[in-house]
Design an enzyme around this catalytic site. Structure first.
Site, PDB file in Angstrom:
ATOM      1  N   CYS A  28      -0.872  -0.067   0.330  1.00  0.00           N
ATOM      2  CA  CYS A  28      -1.025  -0.153  -1.044  1.00  0.00           C
ATOM      3  C   CYS A  28       0.099  -1.421  -1.486  1.00  0.00           C
ATOM      4  CB  CYS A  28      -0.389   1.160  -1.635  1.00  0.00           C
ATOM      5  SG  CYS A  28      -0.049   0.929  -3.294  1.00  0.00           S
ATOM      6  N   CYS A  31       2.621  -0.688  -3.898  1.00  0.00           N
ATOM      7  CA  CYS A  31       3.373   0.364  -3.364  1.00  0.00           C
ATOM      8  C   CYS A  31       4.612  -0.490  -2.730  1.00  0.00           C
ATOM      9  CB  CYS A  31       3.100   1.178  -2.375  1.00  0.00           C
ATOM     10  SG  CYS A  31       1.676   2.479  -3.132  1.00  0.00           S
TER      11      CYS A  31
END
Length: 103
Positions: A28, A31
């Site tokens: 991600c 993230c």
């Protein structure tokens, strides 16, 4: 400063005080942007807040339990109860302001 929470440790680690859990995954992009912000906050606020991360790919039970549909999701708990949820990337000042409401 930032602990790794698992399905087995999550409830115990977030049962007391104010905790912020970063639900994330290695693949991600947002993230990976959020992680250094969380680490910086942990360095500055670690005596007031417990910071942890949950890898949603490895700990699906916890992610499912809290209805995590998008990552990063930051879950704020106080004394074991969810008090706030922040979805998506957010800058340090936004997250810090949220946390200070519960300290």
């Amino acid at each position: 400063m930032v602990k790794e929470f698992t399905d087995q440790t999550f409830d115990k680690e977030t049962a007391k005080g104010v905790t912020l859990t970063d639900f994330w995954a290695t693949w991600c992009g947002p993230c990976r942007m959020q992680s250094p912000v969380i680490e910086q906050l942990a360095g500055e606020m670690g005596d007031k807040v417990v910071f942890g991360k949950v890898d949603v790919d490895k700990n699906q039970a916890t992610a499912t339990k809290f209805g995590i549909m998008s990552i990063p999701t930051l879950l704020i708990k106080k004394d074991g109860e969810v008090v706030d949820t922040i979805v998506g990337y957010h800058p340090k000042d936004v997250i810090q302001a949220k946390l200070e409401q519960y300290i």
